[in-house]
Design a protein around this motif. Structure first.
Motif: not given
Length: 123
Positions: A71-72, A74-79
């Motif tokens: 998940g990290e 994907a979360g970085a891309r969203v952030a």
């Protein structure tokens, strides 16, 4: 003889120890060591919290680490696509409770101190 079994014939060190006399290299290594130690401390603490605090088995806690690793990114891309205003609001949401936790031990007149949270031991 296989390549990984070959031994060095000379006694010279792999890294010249005189490099550590250079202040920039030593400072840079120390600067890289600190975040690594903090990261290591976080993950050890988190693993202990998952197993002792939340009573997870080691296999379930390992699955939580796998989910974190997946998940990290994907979360970085969203952030990276979130507007800066939302990031500021998020920092405010985090900063409020942090300041409350840091001021929790400050005595106030007539204030009743909160009870300590006690979790039952895992069975």
């Amino acid at each position: 003889m296989k390549r990984h079994q070959q031994r060095r014939k000379d006694s010279a060190p792999l890294v010249a120890l005189s490099l550590f006399r250079v202040g920039q290299l030593s400072g840079g290594l120390a600067a890289q060591l600190m975040p690594g130690l903090v990261c290591c401390l976080f993950f050890v603490t988190w693993a202990l919290h998952l197993q002792r605090g939340l009573c997870m088995s080691p296999l379930t806690a390992a699955a939580a680490f796998v989910l974190l690793a997946l998940g990290e990114p994907a979360g970085a891309r969203v952030a990276m696509t979130v507007p800066v205003v939302l990031i500021g609001v998020g920092l405010g949401v985090v900063g409020g409770p942090l300041s409350g936790m840091s001021l929790a031990k400050v005595p106030a007149r007539g204030r009743v101190p909160p009870r300590a949270c006690s979790t039952p031991p895992c069975t």
